[in-house]
Design a protein around this motif. Structure first.
Motif, short mmCIF file in Angstrom:
data_model
loop_
_atom_site.label_atom_id
_atom_site.label_comp_id
_atom_site.label_asym_id
_atom_site.label_seq_id
_atom_site.Cartn_x
_atom_site.Cartn_y
_atom_site.Cartn_z
N LEU A 32 0.86 -1.18 0.00
CA LEU A 32 0.00 0.00 0.00
C LEU A 32 0.90 1.23 0.00
O LEU A 32 1.57 1.51 0.98
CB LEU A 32 -0.91 0.01 1.23
CG LEU A 32 -1.80 1.24 1.39
CD1 LEU A 32 -2.78 1.38 0.23
CD2 LEU A 32 -2.53 1.21 2.71
N ASP A 33 0.94 1.94 -1.11
CA ASP A 33 1.72 3.16 -1.21
C ASP A 33 0.80 4.29 -1.64
O ASP A 33 0.38 4.38 -2.79
CB ASP A 33 2.87 3.00 -2.19
CG ASP A 33 3.86 4.18 -2.13
OD1 ASP A 33 3.48 5.25 -1.59
OD2 ASP A 33 4.98 4.03 -2.62
N LEU A 34 0.48 5.15 -0.68
CA LEU A 34 -0.34 6.33 -0.93
C LEU A 34 0.45 7.61 -0.64
O LEU A 34 -0.12 8.66 -0.42
CB LEU A 34 -1.60 6.28 -0.05
CG LEU A 34 -2.53 5.09 -0.27
CD1 LEU A 34 -3.65 5.10 0.75
CD2 LEU A 34 -3.08 5.10 -1.68
N GLY A 35 1.76 7.49 -0.62
CA GLY A 35 2.62 8.62 -0.29
C GLY A 35 2.57 9.73 -1.32
O GLY A 35 2.21 9.54 -2.47
N TRP A 36 2.97 10.92 -0.86
CA TRP A 36 3.10 12.09 -1.71
C TRP A 36 1.79 12.46 -2.42
O TRP A 36 1.76 12.70 -3.61
CB TRP A 36 4.22 11.92 -2.72
CG TRP A 36 5.58 11.84 -2.07
CD1 TRP A 36 6.19 10.71 -1.59
CD2 TRP A 36 6.45 12.91 -1.79
NE1 TRP A 36 7.39 11.02 -1.04
CE2 TRP A 36 7.59 12.38 -1.16
CE3 TRP A 36 6.40 14.27 -2.01
CZ2 TRP A 36 8.65 13.16 -0.74
CZ3 TRP A 36 7.47 15.04 -1.61
CH2 TRP A 36 8.57 14.48 -0.99
N ASN A 37 0.72 12.45 -1.67
CA ASN A 37 -0.57 12.92 -2.16
C ASN A 37 -1.04 14.05 -1.26
O ASN A 37 -0.22 14.66 -0.57
CB ASN A 37 -1.57 11.75 -2.20
CG ASN A 37 -1.32 10.83 -3.37
OD1 ASN A 37 -1.49 11.20 -4.51
ND2 ASN A 37 -0.87 9.61 -3.08
N GLN A 38 -2.32 14.29 -1.24
CA GLN A 38 -2.88 15.31 -0.37
C GLN A 38 -3.98 14.72 0.49
O GLN A 38 -4.99 15.35 0.76
CB GLN A 38 -3.41 16.47 -1.22
CG GLN A 38 -2.31 17.16 -2.00
CD GLN A 38 -2.85 18.22 -2.95
OE1 GLN A 38 -3.96 18.69 -2.83
NE2 GLN A 38 -2.03 18.58 -3.93
N LEU A 39 -3.77 13.47 0.92
CA LEU A 39 -4.75 12.79 1.75
C LEU A 39 -4.79 13.44 3.13
O LEU A 39 -3.75 13.86 3.65
CB LEU A 39 -4.43 11.31 1.86
CG LEU A 39 -4.48 10.55 0.54
CD1 LEU A 39 -3.94 9.14 0.71
CD2 LEU A 39 -5.89 10.53 -0.02
N SER A 40 -5.96 13.51 3.72
CA SER A 40 -6.12 14.15 5.02
C SER A 40 -6.86 13.21 5.96
O SER A 40 -7.23 12.10 5.59
CB SER A 40 -6.88 15.47 4.85
OG SER A 40 -8.15 15.22 4.27
N GLY A 41 -7.07 13.67 7.17
CA GLY A 41 -7.77 12.86 8.16
C GLY A 41 -6.80 11.93 8.87
O GLY A 41 -5.59 12.13 8.87
N GLU A 42 -7.36 10.90 9.48
CA GLU A 42 -6.56 9.95 10.25
C GLU A 42 -6.35 8.67 9.47
O GLU A 42 -7.11 8.33 8.57
CB GLU A 42 -7.26 9.64 11.57
CG GLU A 42 -7.38 10.86 12.46
CD GLU A 42 -7.95 10.52 13.82
OE1 GLU A 42 -8.28 9.35 14.08
OE2 GLU A 42 -8.08 11.45 14.63
N ILE A 43 -5.31 7.95 9.85
CA ILE A 43 -5.09 6.61 9.30
C ILE A 43 -6.16 5.72 9.90
O ILE A 43 -6.27 5.65 11.13
CB ILE A 43 -3.69 6.09 9.64
CG1 ILE A 43 -2.63 7.00 9.04
CG2 ILE A 43 -3.52 4.65 9.15
CD1 ILE A 43 -1.22 6.70 9.51
#
Length: 93
Positions: A32-43
């Motif tokens: 699972l690689d979701l790095g370098w985005n603009q995701l917000s909130g909690e894991i």
């Protein structure tokens, strides 16, 4: 069939929003690689309660809160980075 999905590599795709709890419904997920985005909130805490992927990369987003303990304490993911760096092994590049 999405249930057989094993790799999610969406690094640097300008994704926004939150990481959905439904990610836990992917029992064969190994990367699972979701790095370098603009995701917000909690894991999502459900991410830590699923059969854990061997690689989890969430760095360089706008995530807040704490990393689920089951991810921080896992010595098998990210080449043992959580063992060496604690929760930063999940969020650091």
């Amino acid at each position: 069939h999405i249930g057989a999905l094993s790799i999610i590599h969406l690094k640097r795709n300008r994704l926004t929003g939150t990481i959905p709890n439904s990610i836990s419904s992917l029992p064969t997920l190994t990367w699972l690689d979701l790095g370098w985005n603009q995701l917000s909130g909690e894991i999502p805490h459900v991410l830590g309660s699923t059969p854990l992927p061997k690689e989890v990369h969430l760095s360089n987003n706008r995530l807040r809160g704490t990393v689920p303990e089951s991810l921080c304490n896992n010595q098998l993911i990210n080449g043992g980075a959580p063992k060496r760096f604690g929760c930063h092994g999940i969020l650091c590049p």
